[in-house]
Design a protein around this motif. Structure first.
Motif, PDB file in Angstrom:
ATOM      1  N   PRO A 170       5.137  14.505  24.132  1.00 56.28           N
ATOM      2  CA  PRO A 170       6.055  13.974  25.151  1.00 56.28           C
ATOM      3  C   PRO A 170       7.033  15.021  25.678  1.00 56.28           C
ATOM      4  O   PRO A 170       7.256  15.125  26.895  1.00 56.28           O
ATOM      5  N   GLU A 171       7.588  15.815  24.779  1.00 55.08           N
ATOM      6  CA  GLU A 171       8.558  16.820  25.209  1.00 55.08           C
ATOM      7  C   GLU A 171       7.887  17.901  26.053  1.00 55.08           C
ATOM      8  O   GLU A 171       8.426  18.317  27.091  1.00 55.08           O
ATOM      9  N   SER A 172       6.709  18.372  25.619  1.00 57.72           N
ATOM     10  CA  SER A 172       6.040  19.418  26.396  1.00 57.72           C
ATOM     11  C   SER A 172       5.557  18.869  27.732  1.00 57.72           C
ATOM     12  O   SER A 172       5.598  19.576  28.746  1.00 57.72           O
ATOM     13  N   ALA A 173       5.104  17.612  27.771  1.00 59.19           N
ATOM     14  CA  ALA A 173       4.688  17.015  29.046  1.00 59.19           C
ATOM     15  C   ALA A 173       5.852  16.944  30.022  1.00 59.19           C
ATOM     16  O   ALA A 173       5.688  17.212  31.224  1.00 59.19           O
ATOM     17  N   LYS A 174       7.025  16.600  29.515  1.00 62.94           N
ATOM     18  CA  LYS A 174       8.226  16.530  30.369  1.00 62.94           C
ATOM     19  C   LYS A 174       8.590  17.925  30.884  1.00 62.94           C
ATOM     20  O   LYS A 174       8.917  18.104  32.072  1.00 62.94           O
ATOM     21  N   THR A 175       8.514  18.917  30.017  1.00 60.14           N
ATOM     22  CA  THR A 175       8.834  20.286  30.421  1.00 60.14           C
ATOM     23  C   THR A 175       7.886  20.771  31.503  1.00 60.14           C
ATOM     24  O   THR A 175       8.305  21.344  32.514  1.00 60.14           O
TER      25      THR A 175
ATOM     26  N   VAL B 102       1.479  10.089  27.920  1.00 55.41           N
ATOM     27  CA  VAL B 102       2.028  10.295  26.578  1.00 55.41           C
ATOM     28  C   VAL B 102       3.377   9.620  26.363  1.00 55.41           C
ATOM     29  O   VAL B 102       3.807   9.447  25.227  1.00 55.41           O
ATOM     30  N   THR B 103       4.055   9.234  27.467  1.00 59.51           N
ATOM     31  CA  THR B 103       5.371   8.610  27.301  1.00 59.51           C
ATOM     32  C   THR B 103       5.386   7.141  27.690  1.00 59.51           C
ATOM     33  O   THR B 103       6.337   6.430  27.378  1.00 59.51           O
ATOM     34  N   GLY B 104       4.342   6.695  28.401  1.00 53.06           N
ATOM     35  CA  GLY B 104       4.287   5.300  28.785  1.00 53.06           C
ATOM     36  C   GLY B 104       4.644   5.073  30.251  1.00 53.06           C
ATOM     37  O   GLY B 104       5.123   5.968  30.951  1.00 53.06           O
ATOM     38  N   GLU B 105       4.392   3.846  30.696  1.00 50.19           N
ATOM     39  CA  GLU B 105       4.584   3.519  32.110  1.00 50.19           C
ATOM     40  C   GLU B 105       6.041   3.511  32.548  1.00 50.19           C
ATOM     41  O   GLU B 105       6.320   3.469  33.748  1.00 50.19           O
ATOM     42  N   ASP B 106       6.966   3.555  31.607  1.00 51.08           N
ATOM     43  CA  ASP B 106       8.375   3.616  31.985  1.00 51.08           C
ATOM     44  C   ASP B 106       8.689   4.890  32.774  1.00 51.08           C
ATOM     45  O   ASP B 106       9.706   4.954  33.477  1.00 51.08           O
ATOM     46  N   ALA B 107       7.818   5.892  32.658  1.00 56.02           N
ATOM     47  CA  ALA B 107       8.073   7.153  33.354  1.00 56.02           C
ATOM     48  C   ALA B 107       7.594   7.134  34.800  1.00 56.02           C
ATOM     49  O   ALA B 107       7.874   8.065  35.561  1.00 56.02           O
ATOM     50  N   ILE B 108       6.894   6.070  35.197  1.00 62.35           N
ATOM     51  CA  ILE B 108       6.282   6.047  36.530  1.00 62.35           C
ATOM     52  C   ILE B 108       7.316   6.168  37.639  1.00 62.35           C
ATOM     53  O   ILE B 108       7.131   6.925  38.602  1.00 62.35           O
ATOM     54  N   ASP B 109       8.411   5.426  37.529  1.00 63.53           N
ATOM     55  CA  ASP B 109       9.418   5.464  38.597  1.00 63.53           C
ATOM     56  C   ASP B 109      10.011   6.853  38.760  1.00 63.53           C
ATOM     57  O   ASP B 109      10.192   7.336  39.885  1.00 63.53           O
ATOM     58  N   SER B 110      10.341   7.500  37.644  1.00 64.56           N
ATOM     59  CA  SER B 110      10.939   8.835  37.746  1.00 64.56           C
ATOM     60  C   SER B 110       9.932   9.852  38.277  1.00 64.56           C
ATOM     61  O   SER B 110      10.310  10.764  39.029  1.00 64.56           O
ATOM     62  N   VAL B 111       8.658   9.694  37.933  1.00 63.25           N
ATOM     63  CA  VAL B 111       7.631  10.598  38.459  1.00 63.25           C
ATOM     64  C   VAL B 111       7.527  10.429  39.968  1.00 63.25           C
ATOM     65  O   VAL B 111       7.494  11.413  40.718  1.00 63.25           O
ATOM     66  N   GLN B 112       7.513   9.181  40.457  1.00 63.95           N
ATOM     67  CA  GLN B 112       7.433   8.946  41.894  1.00 63.95           C
ATOM     68  C   GLN B 112       8.652   9.522  42.611  1.00 63.95           C
ATOM     69  O   GLN B 112       8.527  10.094  43.699  1.00 63.95           O
ATOM     70  N   GLU B 113       9.794   9.381  42.005  1.00 63.95           N
ATOM     71  CA  GLU B 113      11.013   9.896  42.624  1.00 63.95           C
ATOM     72  C   GLU B 113      10.936  11.419  42.756  1.00 63.95           C
ATOM     73  O   GLU B 113      11.310  11.990  43.790  1.00 63.95           O
ATOM     74  N   THR B 114      10.446  12.063  41.715  1.00 68.65           N
ATOM     75  CA  THR B 114      10.333  13.526  41.753  1.00 68.65           C
ATOM     76  C   THR B 114       9.301  13.976  42.769  1.00 68.65           C
ATOM     77  O   THR B 114       9.488  14.974  43.484  1.00 68.65           O
ATOM     78  N   LEU B 115       8.195  13.230  42.875  1.00 68.46           N
ATOM     79  CA  LEU B 115       7.104  13.631  43.770  1.00 68.46           C
ATOM     80  C   LEU B 115       7.345  13.230  45.224  1.00 68.46           C
ATOM     81  O   LEU B 115       6.542  13.584  46.096  1.00 68.46           O
TER      82      LEU B 115
END
Length: 424
Positions: free
Chosen positions: A266-271, A288-301
């Protein structure tokens, strides 16, 4: 089953496959045909090493270990002569050469070749007059070389090192000296063979100016099983900068964590995602971290329309959301639009077909006869889809084809391609 007296010796079967009598190897097709034959010879040598008793069923007499090595040795020498005069743009002959190079130390070990004699040959190989872009690995040859052979090889490399003049501090441009390359190669491989950590860092890192050299250190430590050090140096390579070498090292770092430290994923994937925000690194983060990360990924992309749409399409599997994003962000990546239109067909066939037609029309703006037949085939496929979607969809396709025929009526090759595809 072939009678024993009719079985052929291994060299009589293999070497004609490796050697080339053709003078046309400068031609791409001829070189590729030669490369394919060479691979057949390599496969027979691999069988001769691993299971020689299987060869009689192919009409070849089971060879002794010495015969297998002698044939492999001659095959390698012949292959080097072949590639020296061939157009190996496809790399087929080169792959055959590398396969023989990988096989040679194993046949030498089984055959019990004298170590000192083998050491001299390994050294001399790097100064072949025809080809000098293959290297032999002393790590692979160590079992065959033995102590005396390795000592002989090290001594010859040290003697070569003494022949090379040191670089003058005032010299503006580094000179190309093949001897220097050979010494550096053997220094690196001897460091791995000796499992010498300090030597590995010194020889692989060099002056540490680029990320790739940090990754080279990681690879060497991985090779000798020093996992913690491999992970450490792969991380250093990843964090070196944001360039393509560091990005490649990040995949290496990730793989090492997968294999040895899954708790660190999880940490290396985030990095990795933070440094290189793409649909692929975002998908890995979610995995590796779960669907809770989807919103933040969309925001970044959001600032990268191509990556956002690809993420929504491939990872979130939401064609409607991806379509909305593509339109809102004025996506201009044809490849992504093509995949998106295909996925969007069940939701809005007219809109999806419209995009597909636009993409095909875009390939025809520039006159290029090579694109006409693929475009016609694609139009025929789109029309076939339209038939299942109703009259309105068919009308959209036929109107586009009519427009293309009118617009490019002075391109007879294109019109002929449309006719061959039986398009209206």
């Amino acid at each position: 089953m072939v009678p024993p007296e009719d079985l052929l010796p291994l060299p009589e079967v293999v070497l004609p496959l490796i050697r080339a009598s053709s003078r046309d190897l400068w031609r791409y097709a001829a070189a590729n045909e030669q490369g394919a034959r060479m691979h057949e010879g390599v496969e027979l040598l691999e069988v001769a090493l691993e299971d020689p008793d299987a060869l009689p069923s192919q009409g070849i007499r089971a060879p002794t270990p010495r015969e297998t090595h002698t044939t492999t040795h001659k095959a390698l020498a012949s292959a080097i002569r072949v590639i020296a005069r061939a157009d190996d743009s496809a790399g087929i002959i080169g792959d055959a050469c590398r396969a023989l190079i990988e096989l040679h130390p194993h046949t030498a070990a089984v055959a019990g070749v004298p170590g000192v004699k083998l050491a001299d040959w390994v050294y001399d190989f790097h100064f072949d007059d025809d080809v000098d872009y293959f290297e032999l690995d002393p790590v692979a040859y160590a079992p065959a070389l033995g102590e005396k052979g390795l000592a002989r090889l090290r001594a010859r490399i040290d003697a070569l090192r003494a022949e090379i003049s040191p670089v003058e501090p005032s010299q503006r441009f580094s000179r190309h000296d093949h001897r220097t390359f050979v010494v550096e190669w053997f220094d690196k491989r001897f460091a791995v063979l000796d499992r010498d950590h300090d030597a590995i860092i010194r020889t692989h890192l060099r002056d540490g100016r680029v990320a790739a050299w940090h990754e080279d250190v990681a690879k060497a430590f991985e090779e000798i099983g020093s996992t913690d050090l491999a992970i450490h140096w792969a991380e250093r390579a990843t964090l070196f900068d944001h360039g393509h070498q560091a990005r490649r090292a990040a995949d290496h770092w990730w793989r090492l964590h997968q294999e040895h430290r899954p708790e660190a994923l999880p940490e290396s994937a985030k990095t990795i995602f933070d440094r290189w925000p793409t649909a692929g690194t975002g998908a890995r983060l979610v995995a590796v971290t779960g669907e809770d990360a989807i919103d933040s990924v969309q925001e970044t992309l959001a600032a990268r329309p191509t990556e956002l749409v690809r993420f929504q399409l491939d990872t979130m599997r939401d064609p409607r959301l991806a379509w909305t994003s593509a339109e809102r962000l004025a996506l201009d990546e044809a490849g992504v639009w093509a995949d998106l239109a295909k996925a969007y067909l069940p939701f809005d066939p007219i809109a999806a077909i419209g995009v597909q037609l636009r993409l095909v029309a875009g390939t025809l703006i520039e006159a290029n006869t090579r694109k006409y037949r693929p475009a016609a085939r694609e139009l025929a496929s789109i029309r076939k889809t339209a038939v299942t979607s109703g009259a309105e969809a068919i009308a959209v396709v036929d109107d586009t084809i009519a427009d293309l025929r009118d617009r490019y009526k002075r391109r007879p090759s294109l019109i002929a391609a449309l006719d061959r595809a039986r398009l209206p």
